[in-house]
Design an enzyme around this catalytic site. Structure first.
Site, PDB file in Angstrom:
ATOM      1  N   GLY A  41      36.205  15.037   0.798  1.00  0.00           N
ATOM      2  CA  GLY A  41      34.984  14.376   0.644  1.00  0.00           C
ATOM      3  C   GLY A  41      34.442  14.116  -0.954  1.00  0.00           C
ATOM      4  O   GLY A  41      33.337  13.275  -1.063  1.00  0.00           O
ATOM      5  N   GLY A 182      15.809  13.665 -17.379  1.00  0.00           N
ATOM      6  CA  GLY A 182      16.365  12.217 -16.504  1.00  0.00           C
ATOM      7  C   GLY A 182      15.485  11.885 -15.525  1.00  0.00           C
ATOM      8  O   GLY A 182      15.096  12.389 -14.497  1.00  0.00           O
ATOM      9  N   GLY A 272      22.583  11.594 -16.214  1.00  0.00           N
ATOM     10  CA  GLY A 272      23.773  10.779 -15.790  1.00  0.00           C
ATOM     11  C   GLY A 272      25.127  11.480 -15.228  1.00  0.00           C
ATOM     12  O   GLY A 272      25.100  12.701 -15.645  1.00  0.00           O
ATOM     13  N   ASP A 314      33.805   5.776  -9.667  1.00  0.00           N
ATOM     14  CA  ASP A 314      32.994   6.455 -10.941  1.00  0.00           C
ATOM     15  C   ASP A 314      34.111   6.508 -12.308  1.00  0.00           C
ATOM     16  O   ASP A 314      33.534   6.358 -13.542  1.00  0.00           O
ATOM     17  CB  ASP A 314      32.630   7.491 -10.476  1.00  0.00           C
ATOM     18  CG  ASP A 314      31.620   7.726  -9.605  1.00  0.00           C
ATOM     19  OD1 ASP A 314      31.279   6.680  -8.989  1.00  0.00           O
ATOM     20  OD2 ASP A 314      31.105   8.811  -9.307  1.00  0.00           O
ATOM     21  N   MET A 320      27.795   3.980 -10.613  1.00  0.00           N
ATOM     22  CA  MET A 320      28.490   4.988  -9.658  1.00  0.00           C
ATOM     23  C   MET A 320      27.758   5.339  -8.482  1.00  0.00           C
ATOM     24  O   MET A 320      26.861   5.996  -8.144  1.00  0.00           O
ATOM     25  CB  MET A 320      28.390   6.542 -10.708  1.00  0.00           C
ATOM     26  CG  MET A 320      29.079   6.441 -11.954  1.00  0.00           C
ATOM     27  SD  MET A 320      29.077   7.903 -12.655  1.00  0.00           S
ATOM     28  CE  MET A 320      30.257   7.503 -14.181  1.00  0.00           C
ATOM     29  N   LEU A 321      28.290   4.383  -7.453  1.00  0.00           N
ATOM     30  CA  LEU A 321      27.873   4.388  -6.280  1.00  0.00           C
ATOM     31  C   LEU A 321      29.068   4.676  -5.222  1.00  0.00           C
ATOM     32  O   LEU A 321      29.965   3.927  -5.184  1.00  0.00           O
ATOM     33  CB  LEU A 321      27.192   3.164  -5.832  1.00  0.00           C
ATOM     34  CG  LEU A 321      25.937   2.748  -6.591  1.00  0.00           C
ATOM     35  CD1 LEU A 321      25.695   1.091  -6.416  1.00  0.00           C
ATOM     36  CD2 LEU A 321      24.799   3.719  -6.455  1.00  0.00           C
ATOM     37  N   HIS A 323      29.418   3.585  -2.174  1.00  0.00           N
ATOM     38  CA  HIS A 323      29.827   2.247  -1.396  1.00  0.00           C
ATOM     39  C   HIS A 323      30.526   1.337  -2.306  1.00  0.00           C
ATOM     40  O   HIS A 323      31.364   0.582  -1.774  1.00  0.00           O
ATOM     41  CB  HIS A 323      28.592   1.642  -0.783  1.00  0.00           C
ATOM     42  CG  HIS A 323      27.339   1.423  -1.433  1.00  0.00           C
ATOM     43  ND1 HIS A 323      26.600   2.459  -1.987  1.00  0.00           N
ATOM     44  CD2 HIS A 323      26.811   0.359  -1.931  1.00  0.00           C
ATOM     45  CE1 HIS A 323      25.659   2.116  -2.405  1.00  0.00           C
ATOM     46  NE2 HIS A 323      25.700   0.750  -2.849  1.00  0.00           N
ATOM     47  N   HIS A 446       9.320  -9.285  16.354  1.00  0.00           N
ATOM     48  CA  HIS A 446       7.931  -8.718  16.037  1.00  0.00           C
ATOM     49  C   HIS A 446       7.368  -7.653  16.921  1.00  0.00           C
ATOM     50  O   HIS A 446       7.806  -7.839  18.130  1.00  0.00           O
ATOM     51  CB  HIS A 446       6.940 -10.113  16.079  1.00  0.00           C
ATOM     52  CG  HIS A 446       5.546  -9.548  15.721  1.00  0.00           C
ATOM     53  ND1 HIS A 446       5.103  -9.177  14.694  1.00  0.00           N
ATOM     54  CD2 HIS A 446       4.472  -9.413  16.592  1.00  0.00           C
ATOM     55  CE1 HIS A 446       3.806  -8.721  14.685  1.00  0.00           C
ATOM     56  NE2 HIS A 446       3.351  -9.180  15.911  1.00  0.00           N
TER      57      HIS A 446
END
Length: 462
Positions: A41, A182, A272, A314, A320-321, A323, A446
């Site tokens: 993972g 950060g 980061g 990455d 750095m995502l 998805h 709606h």
């Protein structure tokens, strides 16, 4: 030593790695996935996206019960939380999802090898395990090793008082004062968790604004709302040194004209992340990296400077995502199978999971100005959206940017309730080259939060 042959070797089992291995198997390629940790993972599932969102959701339930239920006529007294149970729930979710990854790869007949991988040739990898090593060879090697926190001189991690996001996801008690170096999404999200649970939270950011990748109007609004919730910010400020004395961390802060000291019991350094390339043997086989960023240099097909060795996620340029890594994994492996595939980086969504959430896709207004692209903008506040009022979530707005001449969508930026879910519609619209009018004329149910998107589109074309 015997050499074992595969079609594809994948190094890393995060969202990019396990997606690549599974995709290779779907194409009928013999694949092996190498992971140095005992659990699959990668960072995302183990110490990143998933555990942080589990804690964000738990802490959000606590704060909502404590502060907002009364306005709905629901009275609850003496609301408390059980941190141990909250952490156990988080850990159970991680265990569940990492187990699902293992089952996915097993069902696809992907071999899983636990050990430290090192490139020894353009087509060979050595895997060092507990008392033994294996040599694996393949036509394609895909690097998906992920990233690690950036070290800051003067702020040395000790894992207890001066910590990374990994330790901040597993505190055994709520800090009295959490200082975060950060102001990006990691710091803001973890700061949100611990503030909700009772910590004083102070954010130190070198830049003049937080969440600097967001559209500036969204970022300013996010800062105002987080300040309203009790978080404090020192912008244009550098944390130059931290010293632990007893159980207190003394942090030296510097601005252009002065310095000061702030004390806390936990210091989270979240400035980061950097590519995790240590030990991969890139230099040994000639894989080129960028001298400044450390990112692996790849071409449009994700091939490195060495034929047959590829890299994604990455390890390469771009945000750095998780998805992003998954999308790149599919595109790279489709190429192995002789198919054409690509990633549309102009339709890559990003989310900050504070409350309200901030989500975006496409270009910001600042980027459009810098590139001298003619544009028009539309805004619509959530206090004008019926469903948001029913939920008691009046803060925030939808901001839409479209080309001034063609009306094609250039960017959508949302701060408000469930922005993380709402951005998907906008991402799909941009993927298909939709115009603001296309979104405006699409009938939305709606009352829903998504009507805010429709109204922002109408505000552009009226």
């Amino acid at each position: 030593m015997a050499q074992e042959s595969y079609d594809v070797i994948v190094i890393g089992s995060g969202p990019g790695g396990y997606t690549a291995a599974a995709r290779a198997a779907e194409h009928g390629l013999k694949a092996v996935c190498i992971e140095k940790s005992p659990r699959l993972g990668g960072v995302c599932l183990n110490v990143g996206c998933i555990p942080s969102k589990a804690l964000l959701d738990s802490s959000e339930h606590f704060e909502y019960t404590r502060t907002k239920l009364a306005e709905h006529g629901v009275n609850v007294n003496d609301v408390t939380f059980d941190l141990t149970r909250m952490m156990s729930r988080k850990d159970a979710i991680v265990e569940n999802l990492t187990g699902q990854v293992r089952r996915l790869l097993n069902n696809r007949k992907v071999e899983i090898v636990h050990g430290a991988a090192r490139l020894i040739a353009a087509d060979r990898v050595e895997v060092l395990m507990e008392n033994v090593s294996r040599i694996l060879s393949a036509k394609y090697i895909l690097l998906a090793a992920g990233s690690e926190p950036v070290n800051v001189p003067g702020l040395v991690f000790d894992g207890k008082y001066i910590v990374t996001s990994t330790e901040a996801l597993a505190f055994d008690r709520v800090p009295k004062h959490l200082v975060i170096v950060g102001g990006g999404y990691i710091g803001l999200e973890l700061g949100t968790v611990w503030r909700r649970l009772g910590a004083k939270v102070t954010v130190i950011e070198m830049l003049p604004e937080i969440a600097s990748t967001l559209d500036r109007q969204i970022g300013r609004t996010l800062q105002r709302l987080l300040e309203k919730q009790g978080m404090s910010f020192h912008l244009g400020t550098r944390a130059s040194q931290a010293q632990v004395i007893g159980e207190t961390v003394w942090v030296t802060l510097e601005t252009e004209d002065k310095s000061a000291t702030i004390e806390c019991d936990k210091l989270l350094v979240a400035v980061g992340r950097k590519p995790l390339t240590t030990g991969l043997g890139l230099e040994d086989v000639g894989v080129k990296t960028d001298a400044r960023s450390g990112q692996i240099v790849v071409d449009a097909a994700y091939c490195t400077t060495i034929p047959n060795i590829y890299a994604i996620g990455d390890l390469i340029a771009g945000p750095m995502l998780a998805h992003k890594a998954s999308a790149e994994a599919r595109a790279a492996v489709d190429g192995f199978a002789g198919l054409y595939s690509e990633v549309n980086y102009d339709a890559l969504p990003a989310v900050v999971y504070t409350w309200p959430e901030a989500a975006s896709v496409g270009l910001t207004e600042e980027q459009l100005k810098a590139r001298e692209i003619p544009y028009k903008t539309g805004n619509f506040p959530f206090n004008g959206v019926g469903r948001a009022l029913c939920l008691g979530e009046k803060e925030g707005f939808v901001k839409m940017l479209a080309h001034a001449k063609t009306d094609r969508l250039l960017g959508v930026h949302i701060i408000g309730p469930r922005a993380s879910e709402l951005i998907a519609e906008c991402t799909l619209a941009m993927e298909f080259g939709a115009s603001a009018e296309d979104l405006a004329r699409t009938i939305h149910a709606h009352p829903t939060l998504a009507e805010g998107i429709q109204e922002a589109a109408w505000s552009i074309i009226k």
